[in-house]
Scaffold this motif. Structure first.
Motif, PDB file in Angstrom:
ATOM      1  N   ALA A   1     -14.375 -30.881 -27.399  1.00 48.05           N
ATOM      2  CA  ALA A   1     -14.358 -29.708 -26.524  1.00 48.05           C
ATOM      3  C   ALA A   1     -15.548 -29.792 -25.577  1.00 48.05           C
ATOM      4  N   PRO A   2     -15.296 -29.755 -24.261  1.00 45.98           N
ATOM      5  CA  PRO A   2     -16.415 -29.875 -23.335  1.00 45.98           C
ATOM      6  C   PRO A   2     -17.371 -28.699 -23.451  1.00 45.98           C
ATOM      7  N   GLU A   3     -18.660 -29.017 -23.320  1.00 42.61           N
ATOM      8  CA  GLU A   3     -19.641 -27.950 -23.255  1.00 42.61           C
ATOM      9  C   GLU A   3     -19.519 -27.256 -21.904  1.00 42.61           C
ATOM     10  N   ALA A   4     -20.049 -26.038 -21.821  1.00 44.94           N
ATOM     11  CA  ALA A   4     -20.045 -25.338 -20.542  1.00 44.94           C
ATOM     12  C   ALA A   4     -20.885 -26.115 -19.545  1.00 44.94           C
ATOM     13  N   PRO A   5     -20.381 -26.341 -18.334  1.00 48.12           N
ATOM     14  CA  PRO A   5     -21.156 -27.100 -17.359  1.00 48.12           C
ATOM     15  C   PRO A   5     -22.445 -26.391 -17.003  1.00 48.12           C
ATOM     16  N   ALA A   6     -23.423 -27.179 -16.561  1.00 45.45           N
ATOM     17  CA  ALA A   6     -24.735 -26.632 -16.255  1.00 45.45           C
ATOM     18  C   ALA A   6     -24.660 -25.596 -15.146  1.00 45.45           C
ATOM     19  N   ALA A   7     -23.800 -25.792 -14.187  1.00 38.96           N
ATOM     20  CA  ALA A   7     -23.707 -24.874 -13.050  1.00 38.96           C
ATOM     21  C   ALA A   7     -22.413 -25.155 -12.320  1.00 38.96           C
ATOM     22  N   GLY A   8     -22.060 -24.244 -11.425  1.00 38.93           N
ATOM     23  CA  GLY A   8     -20.926 -24.483 -10.552  1.00 38.93           C
ATOM     24  C   GLY A   8     -19.592 -24.123 -11.162  1.00 38.93           C
ATOM     25  N   HIS A   9     -18.608 -23.980 -10.291  1.00 41.67           N
ATOM     26  CA  HIS A   9     -17.254 -23.650 -10.708  1.00 41.67           C
ATOM     27  C   HIS A   9     -16.307 -24.674 -10.108  1.00 41.67           C
ATOM     28  N   PRO A  10     -15.290 -25.101 -10.849  1.00 43.00           N
ATOM     29  CA  PRO A  10     -14.312 -26.013 -10.270  1.00 43.00           C
ATOM     30  C   PRO A  10     -13.487 -25.317  -9.195  1.00 43.00           C
ATOM     31  N   ILE A  11     -12.995 -26.070  -8.257  1.00 42.35           N
ATOM     32  CA  ILE A  11     -12.141 -25.523  -7.207  1.00 42.35           C
ATOM     33  C   ILE A  11     -10.860 -24.987  -7.841  1.00 42.35           C
ATOM     34  N   PRO A  12     -10.504 -23.735  -7.618  1.00 46.36           N
ATOM     35  CA  PRO A  12      -9.269 -23.198  -8.206  1.00 46.36           C
ATOM     36  C   PRO A  12      -8.053 -24.040  -7.818  1.00 46.36           C
ATOM     37  N   GLY A  13      -7.255 -24.374  -8.831  1.00 44.51           N
ATOM     38  CA  GLY A  13      -6.039 -25.129  -8.589  1.00 44.51           C
ATOM     39  C   GLY A  13      -6.229 -26.629  -8.499  1.00 44.51           C
ATOM     40  N   LEU A  14      -7.474 -27.118  -8.535  1.00 51.35           N
ATOM     41  CA  LEU A  14      -7.720 -28.558  -8.441  1.00 51.35           C
ATOM     42  C   LEU A  14      -7.454 -29.213  -9.784  1.00 51.35           C
ATOM     43  N   TYR A  15      -6.585 -30.223  -9.801  1.00 51.72           N
ATOM     44  CA  TYR A  15      -6.254 -30.927 -11.043  1.00 51.72           C
ATOM     45  C   TYR A  15      -7.422 -31.820 -11.430  1.00 51.72           C
ATOM     46  N   HIS A  16      -8.024 -31.547 -12.580  1.00 54.86           N
ATOM     47  CA  HIS A  16      -9.160 -32.342 -13.037  1.00 54.86           C
ATOM     48  C   HIS A  16      -9.272 -32.206 -14.548  1.00 54.86           C
ATOM     49  N   HIS A  17     -10.166 -33.002 -15.134  1.00 51.97           N
ATOM     50  CA  HIS A  17     -10.386 -32.968 -16.578  1.00 51.97           C
ATOM     51  C   HIS A  17     -11.860 -32.715 -16.857  1.00 51.97           C
ATOM     52  N   PRO A  18     -12.204 -31.600 -17.489  1.00 50.78           N
ATOM     53  CA  PRO A  18     -13.608 -31.347 -17.828  1.00 50.78           C
ATOM     54  C   PRO A  18     -14.136 -32.420 -18.770  1.00 50.78           C
ATOM     55  N   VAL A  19     -15.414 -32.700 -18.654  1.00 56.44           N
ATOM     56  CA  VAL A  19     -16.054 -33.702 -19.511  1.00 56.44           C
ATOM     57  C   VAL A  19     -17.230 -33.053 -20.222  1.00 56.44           C
ATOM     58  N   PRO A  20     -17.635 -33.612 -21.358  1.00 60.89           N
ATOM     59  CA  PRO A  20     -18.846 -33.103 -22.014  1.00 60.89           C
ATOM     60  C   PRO A  20     -20.071 -33.335 -21.133  1.00 60.89           C
ATOM     61  N   GLU A  21     -21.092 -32.542 -21.354  1.00 61.22           N
ATOM     62  CA  GLU A  21     -22.338 -32.763 -20.640  1.00 61.22           C
ATOM     63  C   GLU A  21     -22.842 -34.179 -20.936  1.00 61.22           C
ATOM     64  N   PRO A  22     -23.280 -34.912 -19.919  1.00 62.48           N
ATOM     65  CA  PRO A  22     -23.792 -36.255 -20.161  1.00 62.48           C
ATOM     66  C   PRO A  22     -25.038 -36.225 -21.040  1.00 62.48           C
ATOM     67  N   ASP A  23     -25.234 -37.296 -21.781  1.00 59.71           N
ATOM     68  CA  ASP A  23     -26.349 -37.436 -22.710  1.00 59.71           C
ATOM     69  C   ASP A  23     -27.672 -37.129 -22.003  1.00 59.71           C
ATOM     70  N   PRO A  24     -28.374 -36.051 -22.385  1.00 59.72           N
ATOM     71  CA  PRO A  24     -29.589 -35.679 -21.651  1.00 59.72           C
ATOM     72  C   PRO A  24     -30.697 -36.715 -21.725  1.00 59.72           C
ATOM     73  N   ALA A  25     -30.803 -37.435 -22.854  1.00 56.99           N
ATOM     74  CA  ALA A  25     -31.840 -38.464 -22.953  1.00 56.99           C
ATOM     75  C   ALA A  25     -31.588 -39.582 -21.952  1.00 56.99           C
ATOM     76  N   ARG A  26     -30.333 -39.962 -21.819  1.00 53.16           N
ATOM     77  CA  ARG A  26     -29.991 -40.996 -20.844  1.00 53.16           C
ATOM     78  C   ARG A  26     -30.202 -40.496 -19.414  1.00 53.16           C
ATOM     79  N   VAL A  27     -29.795 -39.273 -19.158  1.00 49.00           N
ATOM     80  CA  VAL A  27     -29.973 -38.709 -17.823  1.00 49.00           C
ATOM     81  C   VAL A  27     -31.454 -38.727 -17.442  1.00 49.00           C
TER      82      VAL A  27
END
Length: 445
Positions: free
Chosen positions: A114-140
């Protein structure tokens, strides 16, 4: 800082399995392999790809242009085969000696986290996409630290007053999200340096920081020699070598390519050079239209965007992943179509999320909503919503074609490459959605 290790693998294809609606299923193009999979009615040719695992190199005289599988007739068989292909991609490579090709593979079809809540922002309504988990913070954090040190200390990429813009790009989060199967920080840095170098060329030669369509061809040609080196006489070679340090874009291209060549095979490096030439050709087409104040037809704009797009990024997903998709399999027309559709869809994502940013910039910036509004005589809102539909159709086609290719050619490197491209598509959307420093949405809903 120690290497945090690999992050969990992600892909748009798990979510696609759950969301594979009528539009995708009725437009799936199925490719039948030469053996091992029953041909689908309506398919004119068989894709010459060995189904056996592990991968066996294709002998001389292998796949060619006249062996391209053609779109099959729509129907129940296409539905079943596309679903089976998705399941195969989700499982990943199987068989003796293939476990290392997929560090996150499990015997059963995995349930995406289950993807975590994104850090910020909202997806474009109606845009076909797949949410992803937050990227590894240590790597970032580590990628962000290293790329800033490279930009400042190794290539002197930007003056101090541009630091906020560099930090606001969030390239570390971008690349970690797009390459979840990278085996190390150094592999992630291959993609990160190239991404930053490409943006330096775009900004300094084409757009925000002194860019201009006037004289662009000469600047791009000389910069391209940092990727595809000049072979000349002894008298003139030193002048060319010195020119690679003349400005920030060339310094960045030269350095990023040197690092890339330490890991990439000759065919992977040549593939990247080819895709960068495509990118530069797209820059030149857009510049020519700007000089003549020409607004292209919608199909012409989409043709330009097939070249001026993100394609060089997902096409190196195997190098960043620490493996290689063999050149003959990468060159297969069905694979080229999958890569092109991925690049086209991700580029329209950029058009949509950067729409308000470009409207606020001086001059007229071509993007898909702007071109649709002018050429088709509709309102800005109608044009934007139609551009969303164009993106969605490209995404559905990408996923259907990837599923069909996976069914036709179930080779470990092909399956992993398709997963990698799908993960890049998802990570690209994630970055655009969450980068509120750069992007905001229009008030069309």
């Amino acid at each position: 800082m120690p290497d945090p290790g690999p992050s969990p693998l992600q892909s748009s294809l798990p979510a696609a399995a759950a969301r594979f609606g009528a539009h995708v299923l009725t437009h799936t193009h199925v490719l039948a392999p030469a053996s091992g999979v029953e041909p689908v009615a309506g398919a004119r040719y068989a894709l010459p790809c060995p189904p056996a695992l592990p991968f066996v190199p294709v002998p001389d005289g292998g796949p060619g242009g006249d062996a391209v599988a053609q779109p099959a007739q729509e129907g129940a068989a296409a539905v079943r085969r596309s679903s089976a292909a998705l399941e195969r991609i989700l499982r990943g490579p199987s068989g003796l000696g293939t476990a290392s090709l997929h560090p996150a593979r499990r015997a059963e079809t995995p349930v995406p986290p289950a993807p975590e809540a994104p850090a910020a922002g909202h997806p474009i309504p109606g845009l076909y996409h797949h949410p992803v988990p937050e990227p590894d913070p240590a790597r970032v954090e580590e990628v962000s630290r290293r790329i800033k040190a490279w930009a400042l200390d190794e290539v002197e990429l930007y003056p101090e007053e541009w630091a906020d813009q560099f930090d606001g790009f969030h390239v570390g989060r971008y690349m970690v999200a797009c390459h979840p199967d990278a085996p190390s920080i150094e592999h992630l840095m291959l993609a990160t340096r190239l991404m930053v170098a490409e943006n330096a060329v775009d900004d300094c030669y084409c757009e925000d920081h002194g860019g201009s369509p006037i004289g662009l061809g000469g600047r791009l040609l000389l910069a391209h020699t940092a990727l595809d080196p000049l072979h000349t006489t002894k008298e003139y070679q030193p002048d060319w070598a010195q020119s690679l340090h003349a400005d920030a874009p060339r310094r960045a291209y030269r350095s990023a390519m040197e690092y890339f060549l330490q890991e990439a095979s000759p065919s992977q490096a040549d593939r990247y050079r080819h895709d960068m030439a495509r990118l530069h050709l797209g820059y030149l087409a857009e510049a020519a239209w700007a000089q003549t104040d020409h607004v292209p037809e919608v199909w012409e704009y989409l043709a330009m965007r097939q070249f001026n797009n993100f394609r060089p990024c997902p096409t190196i997903t195997d190098t960043v992943g620490g493996y290689e998709l063999p050149a003959d399999l990468h060159a297969l027309p069905p694979m080229q179509r999958v890569i092109a559709l991925a690049g086209n869809a991700t580029t329209i994502v950029n058009d949509l999320y950067s729409y308000t940013k470009e409207l606020a910039s001086p001059g007229r910036h071509l993007n898909l909503p702007v071109v649709i509004a002018e050429r088709e005589g509709v309102s800005d809102r109608e044009a934007y919503l139609k551009a969303v539909e164009v993106h969605n159709e490209l995404m559905h086609d990408f996923e259907a074609e990837a599923a069909a290719l996976a069914a036709a050619c179930p080779v470990p490197s092909v399956l992993r490459f398709l997963r990698g491209v799908a993960a890049w598509v998802d990570g690209n959307h994630y970055w655009h959605q969450t980068n509120t420093y750069r992007y905001s949405l229009p008030d069309f809903w």
